[in-house]
Design a protein around this motif. Structure first.
Motif, PDB file in Angstrom:
ATOM      1  N   THR A 197       8.838  43.095  -8.677  1.00 35.67           N
ATOM      2  CA  THR A 197       7.470  42.641  -8.456  1.00 35.67           C
ATOM      3  C   THR A 197       6.680  42.534  -9.755  1.00 35.67           C
ATOM      4  N   ARG A 198       7.261  43.000 -10.846  1.00 34.11           N
ATOM      5  CA  ARG A 198       6.577  42.977 -12.143  1.00 34.11           C
ATOM      6  C   ARG A 198       7.261  41.982 -13.077  1.00 34.11           C
ATOM      7  N   LEU A 199       6.490  41.412 -13.966  1.00 36.47           N
ATOM      8  CA  LEU A 199       6.967  40.374 -14.877  1.00 36.47           C
ATOM      9  C   LEU A 199       8.106  40.861 -15.771  1.00 36.47           C
ATOM     10  N   LEU A 200       7.901  41.995 -16.441  1.00 38.38           N
ATOM     11  CA  LEU A 200       8.953  42.502 -17.322  1.00 38.38           C
ATOM     12  C   LEU A 200      10.192  42.925 -16.543  1.00 38.38           C
ATOM     13  N   GLY A 201      10.007  43.392 -15.315  1.00 35.39           N
ATOM     14  CA  GLY A 201      11.141  43.771 -14.474  1.00 35.39           C
ATOM     15  C   GLY A 201      12.021  42.580 -14.137  1.00 35.39           C
ATOM     16  N   ILE A 202      11.396  41.449 -13.739  1.00 37.23           N
ATOM     17  CA  ILE A 202      12.191  40.270 -13.385  1.00 37.23           C
ATOM     18  C   ILE A 202      12.839  39.658 -14.626  1.00 37.23           C
ATOM     19  N   LEU A 203      12.146  39.696 -15.769  1.00 38.81           N
ATOM     20  CA  LEU A 203      12.756  39.180 -17.003  1.00 38.81           C
ATOM     21  C   LEU A 203      13.954  40.017 -17.417  1.00 38.81           C
ATOM     22  N   SER A 204      13.827  41.316 -17.307  1.00 38.42           N
ATOM     23  CA  SER A 204      14.935  42.206 -17.628  1.00 38.42           C
ATOM     24  C   SER A 204      16.098  41.988 -16.659  1.00 38.42           C
ATOM     25  N   PHE A 205      15.782  41.776 -15.386  1.00 36.54           N
ATOM     26  CA  PHE A 205      16.801  41.501 -14.376  1.00 36.54           C
ATOM     27  C   PHE A 205      17.571  40.227 -14.707  1.00 36.54           C
ATOM     28  N   VAL A 206      16.854  39.168 -15.095  1.00 40.33           N
ATOM     29  CA  VAL A 206      17.512  37.905 -15.460  1.00 40.33           C
ATOM     30  C   VAL A 206      18.334  38.089 -16.733  1.00 40.33           C
ATOM     31  N   ARG A 227      22.026  27.693 -31.702  1.00 41.08           N
ATOM     32  CA  ARG A 227      21.942  28.614 -30.571  1.00 41.08           C
ATOM     33  C   ARG A 227      21.060  27.955 -29.512  1.00 41.08           C
ATOM     34  N   THR A 228      21.242  28.366 -28.271  1.00 46.45           N
ATOM     35  CA  THR A 228      20.465  27.815 -27.168  1.00 46.45           C
ATOM     36  C   THR A 228      19.394  28.819 -26.763  1.00 46.45           C
ATOM     37  N   THR A 229      18.172  28.343 -26.654  1.00 46.12           N
ATOM     38  CA  THR A 229      17.064  29.181 -26.212  1.00 46.12           C
ATOM     39  C   THR A 229      16.536  28.632 -24.899  1.00 46.12           C
ATOM     40  N   ILE A 230      16.451  29.517 -23.913  1.00 42.65           N
ATOM     41  CA  ILE A 230      15.867  29.168 -22.625  1.00 42.65           C
ATOM     42  C   ILE A 230      14.397  29.591 -22.691  1.00 42.65           C
ATOM     43  N   LEU A 231      13.504  28.614 -22.709  1.00 37.98           N
ATOM     44  CA  LEU A 231      12.066  28.875 -22.823  1.00 37.98           C
ATOM     45  C   LEU A 231      11.459  28.956 -21.425  1.00 37.98           C
ATOM     46  N   ILE A 232      10.795  30.071 -21.148  1.00 38.96           N
ATOM     47  CA  ILE A 232      10.186  30.317 -19.840  1.00 38.96           C
ATOM     48  C   ILE A 232       8.672  30.351 -20.025  1.00 38.96           C
ATOM     49  N   LYS A 233       7.972  29.444 -19.359  1.00 40.58           N
ATOM     50  CA  LYS A 233       6.510  29.395 -19.416  1.00 40.58           C
ATOM     51  C   LYS A 233       5.999  29.646 -18.001  1.00 40.58           C
ATOM     52  N   PHE A 234       5.448  30.846 -17.785  1.00 39.79           N
ATOM     53  CA  PHE A 234       5.021  31.253 -16.448  1.00 39.79           C
ATOM     54  C   PHE A 234       3.731  30.557 -16.037  1.00 39.79           C
ATOM     55  N   ALA A 235       3.588  30.378 -14.733  1.00 38.32           N
ATOM     56  CA  ALA A 235       2.368  29.801 -14.168  1.00 38.32           C
ATOM     57  C   ALA A 235       1.219  30.791 -14.350  1.00 38.32           C
ATOM     58  N   GLU A 236       0.017  30.266 -14.377  1.00 37.26           N
ATOM     59  CA  GLU A 236      -1.178  31.094 -14.580  1.00 37.26           C
ATOM     60  C   GLU A 236      -1.316  32.164 -13.498  1.00 37.26           C
ATOM     61  N   GLU A 237      -0.932  31.837 -12.277  1.00 35.75           N
ATOM     62  CA  GLU A 237      -1.047  32.796 -11.167  1.00 35.75           C
ATOM     63  C   GLU A 237      -0.200  34.044 -11.400  1.00 35.75           C
ATOM     64  N   VAL A 238       0.940  33.891 -12.070  1.00 33.29           N
ATOM     65  CA  VAL A 238       1.809  35.037 -12.364  1.00 33.29           C
ATOM     66  C   VAL A 238       1.111  35.980 -13.337  1.00 33.29           C
ATOM     67  N   LEU A 239       0.466  35.416 -14.362  1.00 32.58           N
ATOM     68  CA  LEU A 239      -0.226  36.246 -15.349  1.00 32.58           C
ATOM     69  C   LEU A 239      -1.436  36.943 -14.737  1.00 32.58           C
ATOM     70  N   ARG A 240      -2.157  36.251 -13.866  1.00 33.54           N
ATOM     71  CA  ARG A 240      -3.303  36.885 -13.186  1.00 33.54           C
ATOM     72  C   ARG A 240      -2.830  38.035 -12.297  1.00 33.54           C
ATOM     73  N   ARG A 241      -1.750  37.820 -11.564  1.00 32.08           N
ATOM     74  CA  ARG A 241      -1.212  38.881 -10.709  1.00 32.08           C
ATOM     75  C   ARG A 241      -0.755  40.080 -11.538  1.00 32.08           C
ATOM     76  N   ALA A 276      -1.877  41.000 -14.484  1.00 35.13           N
ATOM     77  CA  ALA A 276      -3.060  41.684 -15.003  1.00 35.13           C
ATOM     78  C   ALA A 276      -3.720  42.533 -13.920  1.00 35.13           C
ATOM     79  N   ARG A 277      -3.710  42.028 -12.695  1.00 34.00           N
ATOM     80  CA  ARG A 277      -4.304  42.768 -11.590  1.00 34.00           C
ATOM     81  C   ARG A 277      -3.500  44.027 -11.258  1.00 34.00           C
ATOM     82  N   LEU A 278      -2.168  43.934 -11.383  1.00 31.98           N
ATOM     83  CA  LEU A 278      -1.310  45.092 -11.090  1.00 31.98           C
ATOM     84  C   LEU A 278      -1.406  46.151 -12.196  1.00 31.98           C
TER      85      LEU A 278
END
Length: 194
Positions: A81-90, A175-189, A191-193
């Motif tokens: 449910t957290r941003l860093l958690g899902i990034l670490s999972f991926v 090298r290949t870089t996968i660039l991830i740009k999150f939607a604004e709603e993800v950052l607001r959520r 910050a709220r958490l």
């Protein structure tokens, strides 16, 4: 000692427990199938951008399924449910299941708060692909970008994901870089958490 040594009989295939199954696919089989996927899609499009989009779309459905499978197997049907958690999972779990190892690096973008990068020195989908000179900027990493986008979207973290080549000094292949740009709603959520 009742029941010791007895094998339980299942009357229905749906009653059998889910096993992990065989974890590996032959590298040559994967290379052949992926090459066919690229060649087929190449005949269906007129430009490189459209080809990369089609590969990303194919990867998206793989990513959605990978998330379901891994959440069931690894996390007891719980999702991050957290941003860093899902990034670490991926970066770790998903990458290890798909490519047999953890990704080389996970970094936060320095210019934008909503950007993260997963870098891989030699991405498997680019390893056996030779790109003709007329398709100079084509990157098969778009398939992996689609997988990452599928995982993130299905987990409730909508993002724009793209694959880019980054030249490395002293190496022939970039090298290949996968660039991830999150939607604004993800950052607001996030910050709220807190």
């Amino acid at each position: 000692m009742i029941g010791v040594g007895k094998i339980k009989q299942y009357s229905n295939v749906l009653d059998k427990p889910l096993s992990k199954g065989k974890q590996e696919v032959s590298l040559s089989a994967f290379s052949f199938l992926f090459s066919e996927l690229v060649q087929y899609n190449q005949t269906q499009v007129d430009n490189i951008t459209e080809l990369e989009r089609r590969l990303e779309d194919a990867g998206y459905s793989v990513g959605a399924r990978v998330l379901e499978l891994l959440c069931h197997r690894e996390k007891g049907n719980r999702r991050e449910t957290r941003l860093l958690g899902i990034l670490s999972f991926v970066h770790s779990t998903v990458w290890k299941v798909l490519f047999g190892k953890v990704a080389d690096s996970l970094e936060k973008g320095t210019e934008h708060e909503d950007e993260y990068m997963i870098s891989e020195k030699e991405l498997l989908v680019n390893r056996f692909i030779s790109i003709p000179k007329d398709m100079g900027t084509f990157n098969c990493g778009a398939f992996v970008a689609g997988i990452v986008r599928g995982v993130l979207d299905s987990a409730g973290f909508p993002a724009v994901v793209s694959a880019h080549f980054v030249p490395v000094e002293g190496q022939q292949r970039p090298r290949t870089t996968i660039l991830i740009k999150f939607a604004e709603e993800v950052l607001r959520r996030e910050a709220r958490l807190g």
